[in-house]
Design an enzyme around this catalytic site. Structure first.
Site, short mmCIF file in Angstrom:
data_model
loop_
_atom_site.label_atom_id
_atom_site.label_comp_id
_atom_site.label_asym_id
_atom_site.label_seq_id
_atom_site.Cartn_x
_atom_site.Cartn_y
_atom_site.Cartn_z
N LYS A 45 3.72 -8.20 -3.52
CA LYS A 45 3.96 -7.14 -2.54
C LYS A 45 4.70 -5.98 -3.21
O LYS A 45 5.64 -6.21 -3.99
CB LYS A 45 4.81 -7.69 -1.38
CG LYS A 45 5.28 -6.63 -0.36
CD LYS A 45 4.16 -6.10 0.51
CE LYS A 45 4.65 -4.97 1.44
NZ LYS A 45 3.56 -4.35 2.21
N CYS A 130 1.24 4.24 -0.07
CA CYS A 130 1.65 3.57 1.17
C CYS A 130 1.62 4.55 2.33
O CYS A 130 2.29 5.58 2.29
CB CYS A 130 3.05 2.98 1.05
SG CYS A 130 3.56 2.26 2.63
O1 RRO Z 1 3.79 -2.04 3.84
C1 RRO Z 1 2.94 -1.25 4.29
O2 RRO Z 1 3.07 -0.68 5.38
C2 RRO Z 1 1.73 -0.91 3.55
C3 RRO Z 1 1.72 -0.57 2.20
BR1 RRO Z 1 3.22 -0.64 1.11
C4 RRO Z 1 0.51 -0.16 1.59
O3 RRO Z 1 0.42 0.18 0.40
N1 RRO Z 1 -0.60 -0.12 2.37
C5 RRO Z 1 -0.59 -0.46 3.66
O4 RRO Z 1 -1.64 -0.41 4.32
N2 RRO Z 1 0.59 -0.86 4.25
#
Ligand code: RRO
Length: 315
Positions: A45, A130
């Site tokens: 993650k 993100c």
């Molecule tokens: O954690 C998120 O909200 C998230 C991330 Br870091 C990402 O790169 N892509 C996404 O769809 N959600």
């Protein structure tokens, strides 16, 4: 089929891995991918400098069709030290990619300095896309900032770095991002992150389905396949050959993996459908891919990878 693939100093025996964010927050989840039959790699993650709780629930929604999702997770993660400890000190079965992110340029640079100082020599993915931190735009939609950031990174960084890109939708933007990325010794690009931002409405309640951001979030699953393929193909046609590609988006069947390969993907990652089915999906997808290869009498990946034909090209 021999799936042997190399990115930088890392060797992969299978093509599939988890997409960032899916099944990869805790050691417990990461270990399930490490030991999943058919999986070729593990992605952690995206980590910030400090651990984060993320956005309020509900923050992840699977459509009733079971093939699509929308999320506004907001970067819940256990912090860079947790994932760095995992890749450095656990007995890893598969090549494991350490994903990093930051809420500021300084945080990104600090994370990369910490990784470099630790002696970690594996692949690192910098998430430039993100869509879910309120008030923070996706970095890679700002071309000048992306160029400036990579310039600062490569003033000190000597590790094996890939970048996670958002989907682009305009031919001029494919040209622009590829020109920037080609200036740097990147190991790979990962295309695409979720399509941000979308909005889903529950027909029973006439309300949005996510708590944060008024219901806006990143779209994933079958609905983004054509966007993902366009990005993989457009980038493969524009990036220098040393920059490999992880294709991500819209993978629910072996045919989807095959299409990513045709567009030029070196590896293929699975997000929404992994969340829906669990880690047994890797073997199912690989079996379906094998059946396509057998039916088409394809004996090596070289016969498929990047071999998509235009209608104005000879057979
Ligand atoms: O954690 C998120 O909200 C998230 C991330 Br870091 C990402 O790169 N892509 C996404 O769809 N959600």
């Amino acid at each position: 089929m021999n799936y042997s693939t190399t990115i930088a100093n890392e060797h992969f025996d299978h093509l599939l891995l988890n997409a960032g964010g899916i099944f990869c927050e805790s050691v417990d989840q990461l270990e399930k991918i490490q030991h999943a039959p058919g999986a070729g790699a593990v992605m952690t993650k995206s980590a910030t400098a400090e651990k984060r709780a993320g956005n309020p629930n509900p923050r992840y929604f699977t459509y009733p069709d079971h093939h699509n999702t929308i999320n506004a997770m907001g970067l819940p993660n256990l912090g860079i030290d947790y994932y760095l400890d995992y890749v450095l000190h656990h007995q890893l079965t598969l090549p494991t990619i350490l994903s990093v992110v930051g809420l500021s340029e300084e945080e990104i640079l600090a994370n990369l300095k910490k990784i470099q100082a630790s002696g970690y020599d594996g692949l690192i993915e910098l998430n430039l896309s993100c869509p879910n931190v309120p008030g923070k735009p996706q970095i890679a939609y700002d071309f000048d900032t992306t160029d400036h950031l990579l310039d600062r990174i490569y003033s000190f960084f000597t590790g094996h770095l890939g970048v996670k890109l958002p989907p682009y939708f305009d031919m001029a933007h494919f040209d622009r991002i590829a020109k920037i990325l080609n200036q740097y010794p990147l190991a790979y690009v990962n295309a695409v992150n979720s399509v941000g931002n979308g909005l889903v409405i529950d027909p029973e309640t006439d309300r949005v389905v996510l708590m944060a951001k008024g219901g806006f979030g990143g779209l994933g699953g079958a609905q983004i396949k054509a966007t993902a393929l366009a990005n993989v193909r457009a980038l493969r046609l524009r990036l220098k050959p040393e920059i490999k590609i992880i294709g991500t988006g819209g993978v629910t069947t072996g045919r989807d993996v095959y299409d990513h390969l045709l567009c030029g993907a070196d590896l293929v990652s699975v997000g929404s459908q992994l969340a829906i089915e669990g880690p047994s999906i890797f073997q199912r997808l690989e079996d379906e891919l094998e059946a396509i290869f057998a039916e088409k009498h394809i004996e090596s990946l070289d016969q498929v990878r990047g071999k998509l034909k235009r209608l104005d090209e000879a057979e």
